[in-house]
Design an enzyme around this catalytic site. Structure first.
Site, mmCIF file in Angstrom:
data_model
loop_
_atom_site.group_PDB
_atom_site.id
_atom_site.type_symbol
_atom_site.label_atom_id
_atom_site.label_comp_id
_atom_site.label_asym_id
_atom_site.label_seq_id
_atom_site.Cartn_x
_atom_site.Cartn_y
_atom_site.Cartn_z
ATOM 1 C CG ASN A 136 0.730 -3.768 -10.811
ATOM 2 O OD1 ASN A 136 -0.194 -3.719 -9.983
ATOM 3 N ND2 ASN A 136 1.689 -4.663 -10.725
ATOM 4 N N PRO A 179 -8.511 2.403 -4.070
ATOM 5 C CG PRO A 179 -9.602 3.430 -5.887
ATOM 6 C CD PRO A 179 -9.707 3.197 -4.393
ATOM 7 C CB ALA A 180 -3.359 2.801 -7.301
ATOM 8 C CD GLU A 219 -0.595 -11.721 -2.757
ATOM 9 O OE1 GLU A 219 0.589 -11.914 -3.119
ATOM 10 O OE2 GLU A 219 -1.383 -12.633 -2.466
ATOM 11 C CG LEU A 220 4.056 -7.048 0.583
ATOM 12 C CD1 LEU A 220 4.820 -7.061 1.892
ATOM 13 C CD2 LEU A 220 3.136 -5.847 0.510
ATOM 14 C CB CYS A 225 4.626 -8.004 -7.905
ATOM 15 S SG CYS A 225 3.001 -8.718 -7.989
ATOM 16 C CD GLU A 282 8.952 -5.525 -7.729
ATOM 17 O OE1 GLU A 282 8.753 -4.748 -6.781
ATOM 18 O OE2 GLU A 282 8.144 -6.397 -8.067
ATOM 19 C CD GLU A 323 -4.787 -11.215 -3.019
ATOM 20 O OE1 GLU A 323 -5.330 -10.419 -2.254
ATOM 21 O OE2 GLU A 323 -4.276 -10.883 -4.099
HETATM 22 P P1 ADP Z 1 3.744 1.912 -5.891
HETATM 23 O O1 ADP Z 1 5.038 2.519 -5.459
HETATM 24 O O2 ADP Z 1 3.882 0.845 -6.869
HETATM 25 O O3 ADP Z 1 2.682 2.921 -6.248
HETATM 26 P P2 ADP Z 1 2.613 1.659 -3.283
HETATM 27 O O4 ADP Z 1 2.883 0.605 -2.275
HETATM 28 O O5 ADP Z 1 3.086 3.037 -2.984
HETATM 29 O O6 ADP Z 1 3.211 1.113 -4.635
HETATM 30 O O7 ADP Z 1 1.064 1.754 -3.607
HETATM 31 C C1 ADP Z 1 0.142 0.694 -3.471
HETATM 32 C C2 ADP Z 1 -1.113 1.232 -2.827
HETATM 33 O O8 ADP Z 1 -0.792 1.694 -1.518
HETATM 34 C C3 ADP Z 1 -1.748 2.421 -3.546
HETATM 35 O O9 ADP Z 1 -3.155 2.328 -3.447
HETATM 36 C C4 ADP Z 1 -1.229 3.582 -2.728
HETATM 37 O O10 ADP Z 1 -2.091 4.709 -2.817
HETATM 38 C C5 ADP Z 1 -1.271 3.007 -1.349
HETATM 39 N N1 ADP Z 1 -0.428 3.688 -0.348
HETATM 40 C C6 ADP Z 1 0.763 4.282 -0.520
HETATM 41 N N2 ADP Z 1 1.219 4.777 0.664
HETATM 42 C C7 ADP Z 1 0.280 4.492 1.593
HETATM 43 C C8 ADP Z 1 0.155 4.728 2.999
HETATM 44 N N3 ADP Z 1 1.089 5.376 3.690
HETATM 45 N N4 ADP Z 1 -0.968 4.277 3.617
HETATM 46 C C9 ADP Z 1 -1.923 3.626 2.925
HETATM 47 N N5 ADP Z 1 -1.859 3.369 1.621
HETATM 48 C C10 ADP Z 1 -0.774 3.789 0.954
#
Ligand code: ADP
Length: 481
Positions: free
Chosen positions: A157, A181-182, A255-256, A289, A384, A461
């Site tokens: 995001n 990164p995502a 940061e959740l 968030c 959320e 942060e």
């Molecule tokens: P969203 O559902 O908003 O994508 P996530 O918590 O799944 O939120 O994703 C946040 C980050 O965590 C991303 O970089 C994602 O790739 C990573 N991620 C998701 N699952 C795992 C996991 N099992 N181990 C490590 N990183 C993860």
């Protein structure tokens, strides 16, 4: 993609200063959420590549840590300057992979760069302490040292800001870092890493690994070399990573998720409250968030507020992020649209009234919606939303508003509008949240501590506190006679 500097577009991981593919040559497609078009691929890296990135960070650590803070600060400052020089390209890249309107993407690049500047400044103020000793022969001192190799796992995001907010303090403190990164937004991260190289940050100090999230995450958490994990993302993944990190006793910051209340008291300036809510709710199409999730409005002003607010929401322009007049872009993917739709249907099934919007458009688009007569038994009270839907709940007393606001396992951001000074203090102190916006719908800034309590996470942060997570406090007890 149409960039002024096309070399900012990288389709490889950065490990120890080398741009590399996955060992097995596999890739993942990255799409544009506004069109579904594939804009490129990135390596589907996993355990082995992550292990190499961790080694590269370990090798780069002694030299980087030993540099005077002033030199590390200068490098961070150059990185900041380069982000601003390339702001337009970075913004276009972000809009293409993430979907947010270009104006918001440009804003995020400025926001991301501000953390690099801030922590460049903070690098030179990592002061220790001298403690008065109870024993006249002793001298008691405290020094701050970098924790060592850090790892950052970041969300889609805010593809650039979440990296800057972690890499900035890590590098300032003298740490090196591995960034995952995502999956949805790797290009912003890779472009930032390129600019870090151009800024003269040595090879191995910043490494970026894309690909298989669980495998990369496990390689990070299992490694005793990685001394700190910083994560921004969902609460379930944060809890998983925290439990995985227990084996190697890492420092963690998390940061959740959030479930932000936005409370409008009867003495509020309603126009300002509407203005604040538009920002707190619809920025990034509701995908932050700290987005207002539950809107509580006091009885006597409820209908007037709802009317003003719904008129503004109905006028929002939905469209692809690259169009100049777009205010609300697409959601990140179909799963995100499904979640909002489910909450909308649930709210209506439980007696909520759809005042406007809620239409699912082709692709990942959705018209921003307002739900009136929302109640605490609805999904949108507990979960959320992470999308452009605003449920309005009625309340009658201050105590009731506080009770409803705190009735969640989350504790990230909260907002309230009032002009009463006594109430301002009472409510600020009673809200179980890490951040509180008072007559304000946008609290984030690099100078202030961002973070939550309860299931919203650990650590802060930005701000003068943000570097604490990247240093160890070492106590020196010296006998001098
Ligand atoms: P969203 O559902 O908003 O994508 P996530 O918590 O799944 O939120 O994703 C946040 C980050 O965590 C991303 O970089 C994602 O790739 C990573 N991620 C998701 N699952 C795992 C996991 N099992 N181990 C490590 N990183 C993860």
């Amino acid at each position: 993609m149409n960039l002024n500097d096309s070399s900012l577009f990288h389709s490889q991981c950065l490990i120890g200063g080398q741009w590399v593919d996955a060992d097995n040559g596999q890739t993942d497609n990255i799409d544009n959420p506004a069109t579904g078009e594939i804009i490129g691929t990135v390596p589907r890296a996993g355990t082995a590549e992550t292990a190499r990135a961790i080694s590269a960070a370990e090798q780069a650590l002694p030299e980087w840590r030993a540099r005077p803070a002033k030199e590390r600060a200068a490098a961070l400052r150059r990185w900041h300057d380069l982000m601003l020089t390339h702001q337009e390209d970075l913004a276009r890249l972000m809009t293409a992979e993430q979907g947010k309107p270009l104006a918001e993407a440009r804003g995020e690049i400025g926001f991301a760069a501000s953390f690099l500047e801030w922590f460049a400044e903070e690098a030179r103020r990592l002061y220790g302490d001298v403690i008065p000793s109870p024993n006249p022969a002793n001298r008691l001192l405290v020094i701050k040292q970098p924790v060592g190799v850090c790892a950052a796992i970041t969300p889609w995001n805010f593809p650039s800001a979440m990296i800057a907010r972690k890499a900035g303090p890590a590098l300032a403190a003298g740490c090196t870092i591995v960034i995952k990164p995502a999956q949805q937004t790797p290009y912003s991260a890779l472009a930032m890493a390129d600019l870090a190289e151009r800024a003269g940050i040595p090879a191995g100090v910043i490494n970026v690994v894309t690909g298989d999230a669980p495998a990369i995450g496990k390689a990070i958490t299992d490694s005793p070399v990685v001394r700190k994990l910083t994560f921004t993302g969902s609460t379930p993944v944060g809890k998983l990573l925290m439990s995985q990190s227990a084996q190697t006793m890492k420092k963690v910051s998390m940061e959740l998720g959030g479930n932000a209340p936005f409370i409008v008291f009867e003495d509020a300036d309603l126009d300002k409250a509407v203005e604040g809510l538009m920002v707190a709710k619809y920025r990034n199409a509701g995908q932050t968030c700290v987005c207002a999730n539950r809107i509580f409005v006091q009885d006597s002003v409820h209908d007037a507020f709802a009317e003003k607010f719904a008129a503004r929401v109905a006028a929002l322009k939905v469209g692809p992020g690259h169009k100049d007049d777009t205010q609300v872009g697409p959601l990140i993917d179909q799963r995100a649209v499904d979640k909002v739709e489910k909450q909308l249907q649930d709210a209506q099934a439980r007696g909520g009234r759809l005042v406007c919007g809620g239409e699912r458009l082709e692709g990942n688009f959705m018209t921003p919606s307002v739900i009136a007569r929302a109640t605490p038994d609805m999904l949108c009270f507990r979960e959320e939303t992470f999308g452009p839907m605003a449920p309005l709940f009625r309340f009658s007393t201050e105590e009731e508003a506080i009770r409803l606001a705190n009735d969640t396992e989350f504790g990230l951001a909260a907002y309230f509008y009032t002009r009463d000074l006594g109430r301002t203090w009472r409510v600020s102190e009673a809200l179980e949240y890490g951040m509180v916006g008072i007559n304000n719908g946008h609290v984030s800034t690099c100078e202030a501590p961002f973070g939550g309590i309860k299931d919203s996470g650990l650590g802060r942060e930005g701000s003068k506190y943000g570097i604490d997570d990247y240093v160890e406090t070492k106590y020196l007890c010296m006998t001098v006679d």
